[in-house]
Design a protein around this motif. Structure first.
Motif, PDB file in Angstrom:
ATOM      1  N   LEU A 138      -4.753  -3.111  -7.465  1.00 57.04           N
ATOM      2  CA  LEU A 138      -5.976  -3.488  -6.709  1.00 57.04           C
ATOM      3  C   LEU A 138      -6.193  -4.649  -6.159  1.00 57.04           C
ATOM      4  O   LEU A 138      -6.800  -5.004  -5.074  1.00 57.04           O
ATOM      5  CB  LEU A 138      -7.162  -2.998  -7.568  1.00 57.04           C
ATOM      6  CG  LEU A 138      -7.295  -1.487  -8.220  1.00 57.04           C
ATOM      7  CD1 LEU A 138      -8.406  -1.550  -9.103  1.00 57.04           C
ATOM      8  CD2 LEU A 138      -7.304  -0.429  -7.082  1.00 57.04           C
ATOM      9  N   ASP A 139      -5.535  -5.700  -6.894  1.00 56.67           N
ATOM     10  CA  ASP A 139      -5.694  -6.871  -6.369  1.00 56.67           C
ATOM     11  C   ASP A 139      -5.706  -7.605  -5.336  1.00 56.67           C
ATOM     12  O   ASP A 139      -4.485  -7.300  -4.646  1.00 56.67           O
ATOM     13  CB  ASP A 139      -4.773  -8.138  -7.785  1.00 56.67           C
ATOM     14  CG  ASP A 139      -5.295  -9.521  -7.618  1.00 56.67           C
ATOM     15  OD1 ASP A 139      -6.509  -9.535  -7.295  1.00 56.67           O
ATOM     16  OD2 ASP A 139      -4.588 -10.269  -7.995  1.00 56.67           O
ATOM     17  N   GLY A 140      -6.429  -8.123  -4.652  1.00 59.32           N
ATOM     18  CA  GLY A 140      -6.535  -8.646  -3.297  1.00 59.32           C
ATOM     19  C   GLY A 140      -6.626  -7.675  -2.256  1.00 59.32           C
ATOM     20  O   GLY A 140      -6.221  -7.938  -0.865  1.00 59.32           O
ATOM     21  N   ARG A 141      -6.851  -6.479  -2.536  1.00 61.60           N
ATOM     22  CA  ARG A 141      -6.760  -5.566  -1.648  1.00 61.60           C
ATOM     23  C   ARG A 141      -8.287  -4.771  -1.393  1.00 61.60           C
ATOM     24  O   ARG A 141      -8.973  -4.782  -2.284  1.00 61.60           O
ATOM     25  CB  ARG A 141      -5.820  -4.316  -1.842  1.00 61.60           C
ATOM     26  CG  ARG A 141      -4.433  -4.907  -1.613  1.00 61.60           C
ATOM     27  CD  ARG A 141      -3.354  -3.981  -2.358  1.00 61.60           C
ATOM     28  NE  ARG A 141      -2.196  -4.509  -2.422  1.00 61.60           N
ATOM     29  CZ  ARG A 141      -1.245  -4.317  -1.549  1.00 61.60           C
ATOM     30  NH1 ARG A 141      -1.421  -3.743  -0.400  1.00 61.60           N
ATOM     31  NH2 ARG A 141       0.128  -4.952  -1.638  1.00 61.60           N
ATOM     32  N   VAL A 142      -8.600  -4.208  -0.222  1.00 61.50           N
ATOM     33  CA  VAL A 142      -9.716  -3.452  -0.161  1.00 61.50           C
ATOM     34  C   VAL A 142      -9.373  -2.104  -0.795  1.00 61.50           C
ATOM     35  O   VAL A 142      -8.744  -1.391  -0.401  1.00 61.50           O
ATOM     36  CB  VAL A 142     -10.022  -3.118   1.306  1.00 61.50           C
ATOM     37  CG1 VAL A 142     -11.071  -2.259   1.640  1.00 61.50           C
ATOM     38  CG2 VAL A 142     -10.503  -4.583   1.905  1.00 61.50           C
ATOM     39  N   LEU A 143     -10.261  -1.670  -1.778  1.00 60.77           N
ATOM     40  CA  LEU A 143     -10.057  -0.306  -2.318  1.00 60.77           C
ATOM     41  C   LEU A 143     -10.659   0.749  -1.208  1.00 60.77           C
ATOM     42  O   LEU A 143     -11.851   0.752  -0.670  1.00 60.77           O
ATOM     43  CB  LEU A 143     -11.014  -0.157  -3.581  1.00 60.77           C
ATOM     44  CG  LEU A 143     -11.062   0.990  -4.445  1.00 60.77           C
ATOM     45  CD1 LEU A 143     -11.175   0.832  -5.878  1.00 60.77           C
ATOM     46  CD2 LEU A 143     -11.930   2.247  -3.824  1.00 60.77           C
ATOM     47  N   VAL A 144      -9.800   1.751  -0.841  1.00 60.77           N
ATOM     48  CA  VAL A 144     -10.092   2.974  -0.169  1.00 60.77           C
ATOM     49  C   VAL A 144     -10.116   4.274  -0.762  1.00 60.77           C
ATOM     50  O   VAL A 144      -9.213   4.365  -1.614  1.00 60.77           O
ATOM     51  CB  VAL A 144      -9.027   2.917   1.075  1.00 60.77           C
ATOM     52  CG1 VAL A 144      -9.434   4.066   2.089  1.00 60.77           C
ATOM     53  CG2 VAL A 144      -8.831   1.588   1.706  1.00 60.77           C
ATOM     54  N   ALA A 145     -11.316   4.864  -0.343  1.00 60.34           N
ATOM     55  CA  ALA A 145     -11.219   6.339  -1.201  1.00 60.34           C
ATOM     56  C   ALA A 145     -12.240   7.108  -0.436  1.00 60.34           C
ATOM     57  O   ALA A 145     -12.892   6.591   0.565  1.00 60.34           O
ATOM     58  CB  ALA A 145     -11.761   5.994  -2.714  1.00 60.34           C
ATOM     59  N   HIS A 146     -11.878   8.432  -0.643  1.00 65.50           N
ATOM     60  CA  HIS A 146     -12.856   9.543  -0.075  1.00 65.50           C
ATOM     61  C   HIS A 146     -14.283   9.697  -0.777  1.00 65.50           C
ATOM     62  O   HIS A 146     -13.985  10.066  -1.922  1.00 65.50           O
ATOM     63  CB  HIS A 146     -12.120  10.724   0.170  1.00 65.50           C
ATOM     64  CG  HIS A 146     -12.564  11.566   1.100  1.00 65.50           C
ATOM     65  ND1 HIS A 146     -12.430  11.124   2.555  1.00 65.50           N
ATOM     66  CD2 HIS A 146     -13.219  12.856   1.222  1.00 65.50           C
ATOM     67  CE1 HIS A 146     -13.269  12.267   3.348  1.00 65.50           C
ATOM     68  NE2 HIS A 146     -13.472  12.911   2.336  1.00 65.50           N
TER      69      HIS A 146
END
Length: 328
Positions: free
Chosen positions: A95-103
């Motif tokens: 997850l580090d340094g990223r945008v979490l994407v989920a539905h």
């Protein structure tokens, strides 16, 4: 079916867009505050939505696995799986340094944040993006907001619904054309802040109940989504909120949609301030809090029809700092 148009290249890519994404899906023992993650999957994507790698793990929830008829993970399957603290570092690295994407990203983020809080740590996530909100921004002609509908729109084949790895794969494949469509139109991505959960009081662990059958016979179907019972507000309702005036104890506050702060914590703070948490919007509702006032949820539609004041989460958290005492 929409066909991906790759004419949007790095040269024309919006500079304000994130540099990487982590598409996430978690399966859980239920939907409540004390429920646990039983499996998790992450697809890491680059700035333009191309898959870099993927990861999947089972997680021993240390309790009954809940709706086995949905996720298919029985007590026997999960018994030898790692505990969440044992996979927390690897999960965090994904997850580090990223945008979490989920539905329905609010749900996935809250479940993840709670697991890290139990492990006395924090997930390295600063922003999240809900693909439901993105579909609304793009005005995609979907019959509903289910993942299967988004997948069908982009011609993505779903093989095992409610399997974390397959759901994450499906979402990653549907997110890429959504991202490109947004970039082509220079649409502002609906990013929300992720605040690590620091207020956590663990409940006693629920024991594993017997041996879970594939049909979930040892788990009552209505027990995995308990309602949160709160004491009645001790103050009378003073009426509607008025702009540029403080909130007053007794006001009825309703919430709709995704929030940056864990929803139950936001509701707890509302109750602690002497306000009433309303589960629906009526003519007696003092205020609706939503970050998506243009959505067509029943609460926002009713708020507009009743003329109920609407504020976003940031404005509401400011108002919570100075709530006026009840009359009398």
């Amino acid at each position: 079916m929409t066909v991906l148009d790759d004419r949007t290249t790095a040269a024309t890519w919006p500079a304000a867009y994130p540099q990487g994404y982590a598409v996430v899906d978690v399966e859980t023992t239920g939907l409540a505050r004390d429920d646990r993650i039983v499996s998790a999957a992450v697809y890491r994507l680059d700035a333009q939505g191309n898959v870099e790698d993927h990861w999947y793990t089972l997680v021993n929830p240390e309790r009954d696995p809940g709706p086995v008829w949905i996720h298919g993970l029985t007590t026997d399957v999960l018994e030898g799986a790692p505990l969440f603290p044992e996979i927390a570092a690897e999960f965090a690295a994904r997850l580090d340094g990223r945008v979490l994407v989920a539905h329905n990203a609010m749900f996935d983020w809250q479940m993840i944040a709670r697991e890290y809080a139990r492990a006395e740590s924090a997930a390295p996530v600063r922003q999240r993006l809900c693909t439901i909100a993105l579909a609304k921004e793009l005005s995609l002609p979907l019959p509903n907001h289910k993942l299967e509908s988004l997948a069908a729109h982009f011609g993505v084949v779903q093989q095992r619904a409610h399997n974390a790895l397959d759901d994450a794969r499906v979402l990653a494949e549907a997110f890429r054309p959504s991202l490109h469509a947004a970039a082509e139109r220079n649409v502002r991505l609906p990013l929300l802040e992720c605040r690590p959960l620091t207020e956590w009081a663990s409940s006693p662990a629920q024991p594993l109940i017997g041996r879970q059958s594939a049909h979930g016979s040892s788990y009552r179907a209505n027990s995995w989504r308990p309602s949160r019972k709160r004491p009645p507000c001790p103050h009378p309702n003073p009426g509607r909120y008025e702009t540029d005036k403080p909130l007053k104890q007794g006001m009825r506050v309703a919430f709709s949609g995704d929030t940056s702060v864990d929803r139950e914590l936001l509701e707890d703070r509302t109750v602690e301030a002497g306000l009433h948490v309303a589960g629906s919007v009526s003519r007696l509702t003092s205020l609706l809090v939503t970050n998506d006032p243009d959505s067509a949820t029943s609460k926002t539609v009713k708020a507009k029809s009743f003329g109920t004041p609407v504020v976003d989460e940031a404005a509401y958290t400011q108002l919570l700092r100075d709530v006026a005492p009840a009359d009398g």
